[in-house]
Design a protein around this motif. Structure first.
Motif, PDB file in Angstrom:
ATOM      1  N   PRO A 329     -10.095  58.950 -31.573  1.00 50.71           N
ATOM      2  CA  PRO A 329     -10.410  60.367 -31.882  1.00 50.71           C
ATOM      3  C   PRO A 329     -11.758  60.748 -31.277  1.00 50.71           C
ATOM      4  CG  PRO A 329     -10.791  58.978 -33.795  1.00 50.71           C
ATOM      5  CD  PRO A 329     -10.152  58.104 -32.764  1.00 50.71           C
ATOM      6  N   PRO A 330     -11.924  62.015 -30.920  1.00 53.40           N
ATOM      7  CA  PRO A 330     -13.212  62.437 -30.319  1.00 53.40           C
ATOM      8  C   PRO A 330     -14.347  62.283 -31.337  1.00 53.40           C
ATOM      9  CG  PRO A 330     -11.879  64.341 -30.849  1.00 53.40           C
ATOM     10  CD  PRO A 330     -11.007  63.153 -31.102  1.00 53.40           C
ATOM     11  N   LYS A 331     -15.490  61.849 -30.814  1.00 55.94           N
ATOM     12  CA  LYS A 331     -16.648  61.647 -31.684  1.00 55.94           C
ATOM     13  C   LYS A 331     -17.218  62.987 -32.103  1.00 55.94           C
ATOM     14  CE  LYS A 331     -18.151  57.177 -29.943  1.00 55.94           C
ATOM     15  NZ  LYS A 331     -19.284  56.424 -29.290  1.00 55.94           N
ATOM     16  N   LYS A 332     -17.542  63.072 -33.383  1.00 58.51           N
ATOM     17  CA  LYS A 332     -18.170  64.289 -33.897  1.00 58.51           C
ATOM     18  C   LYS A 332     -19.626  64.318 -33.470  1.00 58.51           C
ATOM     19  CE  LYS A 332     -15.201  64.721 -37.957  1.00 58.51           C
ATOM     20  NZ  LYS A 332     -15.176  64.751 -39.449  1.00 58.51           N
ATOM     21  N   PRO A 333     -20.119  65.473 -33.036  1.00 63.13           N
ATOM     22  CA  PRO A 333     -21.554  65.517 -32.655  1.00 63.13           C
ATOM     23  C   PRO A 333     -22.428  65.339 -33.899  1.00 63.13           C
ATOM     24  CG  PRO A 333     -20.612  67.710 -32.640  1.00 63.13           C
ATOM     25  CD  PRO A 333     -19.463  66.781 -32.895  1.00 63.13           C
ATOM     26  N   LEU A 334     -23.513  64.631 -33.700  1.00 63.22           N
ATOM     27  CA  LEU A 334     -24.445  64.400 -34.805  1.00 63.22           C
ATOM     28  C   LEU A 334     -25.175  65.677 -35.145  1.00 63.22           C
ATOM     29  CD1 LEU A 334     -25.922  60.984 -33.599  1.00 63.22           C
ATOM     30  CD2 LEU A 334     -24.264  61.358 -35.439  1.00 63.22           C
TER      31      LEU A 334
END
Length: 472
Positions: A329-334
């Protein structure tokens, strides 16, 4: 009233005698008899089996505690008699079989009174000729069996009775003592009750007054600035006076001349050497024997090796399937970091007044040192003249030493020459014959498999229950 020194020991002996009589009188009155019979239907040698068992008397009080009252042996007929201290009416007593060797009960019932190896005691009063005695009888006869008491049947052979030793004299009979009279002591006076404790008033609560407020300290006093210290310049160092000249050195006296060396006397001539005797001639060598002739070695011929069998082809395996993983899954931006707080400027440093310079008062001038005292010159030391040395007397003249002449050394005869040893001849042995190869081992048939019948299942052997030992 004082007791004299001669009467004190008699009073102490009388008091001890009274105590022993009271103790002996109480022991005879506070005892009871227990009797019963032990039966063993499965015993072959009953007189030996009864010797390996004992009968123990145990009582339980109202609190459930078990106490041991006594242990007694069994005679050849299975009967037993025991004397025990009197028990209270609330206690319940039982007779139990014990092993003579392990001192453990023959059965392990869960509660006292259950099983064939224990029996309850029943009270039975008998009136004798002089005084009444208390007798207890067991309610049921005690049963002895190998299952309930296996340790009693492990009897040992009787120890042989040895005759008395002939050289030992028999002991004389004991003297007969008179019966001790019964002494009755007067009753002790009743104890007076202690007076009641006095009642004290309750302690008052202590309330301390509040402390006075602290007074502020007075300010520190202001001191004047320190004066500057000024030191005078250091005086110049005076040069040291020159050293006095050293006296001239006296010349050393000349060395005496060395005496001339005397020449050594000539050596005596050596005697002429005698010629050595001629060596003996060497013996002629014997010719070696001719070598033996052996037949030529036979050529070894081996059978041809069998052709090698080709190896089987390698098996073909299907190709490995490619592993495909699902996409991540695409990484969520911090989340953005919070801004740093602005630094507060530091407060300005305080300004202090400049330090005052220290000035010291001038030192007083130094006083000049007093002049050195003048000492008179040292007087010259004059020693008295020594008397002139007397000349030594002349050395005595000794006769010349005689020349030592030694006899000529004897010439040693030379040793005869060592005989020459012949070397051992080398023998060429014939070669060992070739060993024929052994025939191949015969092929044995394969071992037949042995089919054994299944093991029978045995029932567990009934063991006697473990003995239960109550606390004493």
């Amino acid at each position: 009233m004082r007791i004299s020194m001669g009467v004190r020991p008699l009073v102490v002996l009388a008091f001890a005698f009274v105590l022993t009589t009271i103790a002996s009188g109480d022991s005879t009155q506070n005892s009871a008899l227990v009797s019963g019979v032990v039966k063993c239907d499965e015993c072959i040698q009953k007189h030996l089996t009864y010797q390996g068992a004992l009968v123990g008397i145990e009582c339980r009080n109202s609190k459930g505690e078990i106490h041991k009252r006594g242990v007694v042996g069994i005679d050849e007929n299975g009967a037993f008699k025991a004397s025990i201290p009197l028990v209270e009416s609330s206690e319940e007593c039982h007779a139990r079989l014990l092993s003579k060797y392990s001192k453990s009960p023959c059965s392990s019932p869960s509660t006292l009174g259950n099983g064939d190896a224990s029996s309850k005691l029943v009270l039975k009063n008998n009136v004798g000729d002089k005084e009444e005695t208390t007798t207890f009888v067991i309610s049921t006869d005690l049963k002895l069996s190998p299952l309930s008491c296996p340790a009693a049947f492990l009897f040992l052979p009787p120890f042989p009775k040895f005759p008395p030793k002939p050289f030992k004299k028999p002991l004389p009979p004991l003297p007969k003592f008179h019966p001790k009279p019964k002494l009755t002591l007067p009753p002790l006076p009743p104890k007076k009750p202690l007076p009641p404790l006095p009642k004290f008033p309750p302690k008052p609560k202590l309330t301390l007054p509040p402390l006075p407020p602290k007074k502020p300290l007075p300010p520190l006093p202001k001191f004047p600035p320190k004066p500057k210290l000024t030191f005078p310049p250091k005086p110049a160092k005076k040069p040291l006076p020159p050293l006095p000249p050293l006296p001239p050195k006296k010349p050393l006296p000349p060395l005496p001349p060395k005496p001339a060396k005397k020449p050594l006397p000539p050596l005596p001539p050596l005697p002429p050497k005698k010629p050595l005797p001629p060596l003996p001639p060497k013996p002629a060598k014997k010719p070696l024997p001719p070598l033996p002739t052996f037949p030529p070695k036979p050529k070894l011929t081996f059978p041809p090796l069998p052709p090698k069998k080709p190896l089987p082809p390698l098996p073909t395996f299907p190709p490995k399937p490619k592993l495909t993983f699902p996409p991540l899954p695409p990484k969520k931006p911090l989340p953005p970091l919070p801004p740093k707080p602005a630094k507060k400027p530091l407060p300005p440093l305080p300004t202090f007044p400049p330090k005052p310079k220290l000035t010291f008062p001038p030192l007083p001038p130094k006083k000049p040192l007093p002049p050195l005292p003048t000492f008179p010159p040292k007087p010259k030391l004059t020693f008295p003249h020594l008397p002139p040395k007397k000349p030594l007397p002349p050395l005595p003249t000794f006769p010349p030493k005689p020349k030592l002449t030694f006899p000529p050394k004897p010439l040693f005869k030379p040793h005869p020459p060592f005989p020459e040893f012949f070397s051992k001849p080398k023998f060429n042995f014939p070669p060992k014959p070739l060993i024929k190869p052994l025939p191949p081992l015969p092929k044995l048939p394969p071992k037949p498999k042995l089919n054994f019948p299944p093991k029978p299942s045995f029932k567990p052997f009934p063991h006697p229950p473990k003995p239960f030992s109550p606390p004493f």
